[in-house]
Design a protein around this motif. Sequence first.
Motif, PDB file in Angstrom:
ATOM      1  N   VAL A   1      -8.727   2.379   0.759  1.00 27.82           N
ATOM      2  CA  VAL A   1      -7.700   1.357   0.995  1.00 27.82           C
ATOM      3  C   VAL A   1      -8.280  -0.026   0.703  1.00 27.82           C
ATOM      4  O   VAL A   1      -9.186  -0.485   1.409  1.00 27.82           O
ATOM      5  CB  VAL A   1      -7.174   1.400   2.449  1.00 27.82           C
ATOM      6  CG1 VAL A   1      -6.097   0.346   2.647  1.00 27.82           C
ATOM      7  CG2 VAL A   1      -6.660   2.787   2.793  1.00 27.82           C
TER       8      VAL A   1
ATOM      9  N   LEU B   1      -5.016   3.204   6.880  1.00 23.37           N
ATOM     10  CA  LEU B   1      -5.273   1.906   7.494  1.00 23.37           C
ATOM     11  C   LEU B   1      -5.048   1.970   9.004  1.00 23.37           C
ATOM     12  O   LEU B   1      -5.849   1.432   9.783  1.00 23.37           O
ATOM     13  CB  LEU B   1      -4.376   0.837   6.870  1.00 23.37           C
ATOM     14  CG  LEU B   1      -4.518  -0.583   7.409  1.00 23.37           C
ATOM     15  CD1 LEU B   1      -5.958  -1.080   7.295  1.00 23.37           C
ATOM     16  CD2 LEU B   1      -3.571  -1.530   6.664  1.00 23.37           C
TER      17      LEU B   1
ATOM     18  N   ALA C   1      -2.092   5.387   2.068  1.00 20.61           N
ATOM     19  CA  ALA C   1      -3.037   4.302   2.338  1.00 20.61           C
ATOM     20  C   ALA C   1      -2.698   3.609   3.660  1.00 20.61           C
ATOM     21  O   ALA C   1      -3.596   3.216   4.412  1.00 20.61           O
ATOM     22  CB  ALA C   1      -3.031   3.298   1.196  1.00 20.61           C
TER      23      ALA C   1
ATOM     24  N   LEU D   1       0.828  -1.198   0.000  1.00 22.42           N
ATOM     25  CA  LEU D   1       0.000   0.000   0.000  1.00 22.42           C
ATOM     26  C   LEU D   1       0.864   1.252   0.000  1.00 22.42           C
ATOM     27  O   LEU D   1       1.957   1.282   0.591  1.00 22.42           O
ATOM     28  CB  LEU D   1      -0.908   0.004   1.233  1.00 22.42           C
ATOM     29  CG  LEU D   1      -1.932  -1.129   1.326  1.00 22.42           C
ATOM     30  CD1 LEU D   1      -2.647  -1.080   2.671  1.00 22.42           C
ATOM     31  CD2 LEU D   1      -2.942  -1.047   0.185  1.00 22.42           C
TER      32      LEU D   1
END
Length: 230
Positions: free
Chosen positions: A122, A90, A86, A82
Motif C-alpha cells: 500500500v 491499510l 489495499a 486505493l
Amino acid sequence: MTTVVHPRTPARRGAARASRWWAKAWVRAVEEASYSSADLSTARTISRSGRIGQISVEPGRFVAAVEDESGLWAVLGTVPVLEPSALDALVEAVAAESGRVAALLAGDLPHTLVEHAEEAGVELLPFGTELGSTCTCQAWADPCPHALAVMYQLAWLLDDDPLVLLHLRGLARDELLARLHERSAPESETGSGDDGDTDVDTDVDIAADAALRAAALLAELEAADRPSAT
C-alpha cells in the motif's frame, strides 16, 4: 461518499511549506508534478494570499475556488483512490499496533504505520505523477498555478491532520473508525479475541471520545468569541 469542507485559510506570511514529514512528502509530490519553478513561485504566492476558498475533500478528489488578479477560478484536483484490497490492508496496518489510531486522531502519522502499509503493498503517499487537476483558467499546464496553490494549502491541512491524506486515498475518518470497530467487535463480544484486538478496540473508543470532547470544546470557545447580537 464522505465529503469534508475545510475552512478558508487566512493570508499568512512566510514560505508555503509544510513542517511534518508526511506533509513534506506531499509537497515533494506537488513540486514533482509542476511544469516550472515559475509556476511553483506563483502558486506559493497565491497559497499565502488568503484568496483560496474552502477546500472540499472527498475520496479521490478535492475542490476549491481560487482568486487572482485575472479573476475567480474553480480547481478540481484528483488523487488515485486505493483499491479495496489495499484499503483492507491499510486498516489492518492501523490495527496491527496499539496506539496507531490514537496517534492519527491526535494529528500524527507514525513512520511505522506507513512502512507497515508499504510492506503490504500500500503506497499511502502519492507520487507527483499521481496528482491530477483541471481548472477553469484553461491554462495548458496541468497542474496550473491555481491548482498547485490549492495543493500547497492541502499540505497545511495534512500538517494538522494526516487523516486528510487517508480521506483522499479513500478511507475517511468515520469509515476508518467504523471498520476498526467491526474488525474487533465480534471477537470482543465472544471473548475469543487476543489482547491486541482488545487494545485496538479500547484505543478507538478512547481516542474517538477525546476527539469528540476536543471538538465540543473548540465549538464552545468559538461561540464565546463571537460578538453577541445587538
